[in-house]
Write a protein that holds these residues in place. Structure first.
Motif, PDB file in Angstrom:
ATOM      1  N   PHE A 119      -2.348   1.825   1.407  1.00  0.00           N
ATOM      2  CA  PHE A 119      -1.610   1.355   0.049  1.00  0.00           C
ATOM      3  C   PHE A 119      -2.746   0.206  -0.271  1.00  0.00           C
ATOM      4  N   TYR A 130       5.492  -2.871   1.258  1.00  0.00           N
ATOM      5  CA  TYR A 130       5.020  -1.769   2.099  1.00  0.00           C
ATOM      6  C   TYR A 130       6.276  -0.866   2.281  1.00  0.00           C
ATOM      7  N   ARG A 147       4.042   8.278  -3.011  1.00  0.00           N
ATOM      8  CA  ARG A 147       3.617   7.603  -1.864  1.00  0.00           C
ATOM      9  C   ARG A 147       2.123   8.188  -1.759  1.00  0.00           C
TER      10      ARG A 147
END
Length: 212
Positions: A119, A130, A147
């Protein structure tokens, strides 16, 4: 081949050796969803302490890797075997029907915080952000796609720089990674077909959709 194993009496005789303890084996069908860069494939991530290997059993594609030595794109075809060490960021690209057998060191550890998604830095630095980004809630396919896309955004940025900072942030945020881990499984559970030769307790399993 184990050098201590007996020499086959003639050409073509198989030599069977045991895998080390704690090795997880699973089937993997790679996402065929197109991403922002025009490629179909999986979610970029890395493992903090686990080595991993892919055995290609069907289809074609590649595995993109990013290490301190740079970026690489390795083609994958049936029969190919690739292996990468801890700290290697990897992303599977599906050119069509890509299916693998995955051998993972320390079976169960990836679900306990060893697997870290790529990420963007602000998300990785914030445990709550997160966990929210990694969680698969509601429509699991849509959530997995979001995601994947967010991890790809971070991966593409890391190809331009910042890998050392990513490694540091990943190692300090492993508890959040463990709490956020949610595998995607379109099947209710793996479906046994027939036992492996010589074993009544180790069935072949239908490969699940990609976990990452």
């Amino acid at each position: 081949m184990d050098p201590r194993a007996p020499v086959p009496p003639y050409r073509g005789t198989p030599v069977v050796t045991r895998l080390p303890g704690g090795v997880g084996i699973s089937g993997l069908t790679v996402y065929d969803w197109e991403a922002a860069d025009g490629l179909c494939g999986g979610t970029p991530h890395m493992h903090l302490v686990c080595s991993e290997a892919y055995v290609v059993i069907d289809g074609s594609g590649s595995v993109q890797t990013l290490t301190t030595c740079g970026f690489a794109d390795t083609p994958l075809h049936p029969g190919d075997v690739v292996r990468f060490t801890p700290g290697t960021i990897h992303r599977l690209v599906n050119d069509g029907g890509l299916r693998l057998v995955v051998l993972m060191q320390n079976s169960g550890l990836p679900e306990a915080g060893d697997a870290v998604f790529t990420f963007p830095a602000p998300v990785l630095a914030d445990p709550h952000a997160y966990q929210a980004a990694a969680a698969l809630t509601g429509d699991q396919a849509a959530a997995a796609r979001r995601r994947r896309d967010l991890a790809l955004e971070g991966f593409l940025a890391l190809r331009e720089g910042g890998l050392r900072e990513f490694h540091i942030a990943a190692s300090t945020n492993s508890s959040a990674c463990a709490a956020a881990f949610t595998p995607t499984r379109p099947y209710p559970s793996p479906t046994p077909t027939r036992p492996l030769r010589g074993s009544s307790r180790s069935p072949h399993l239908r490969p699940p959709k990609e976990l990452f």
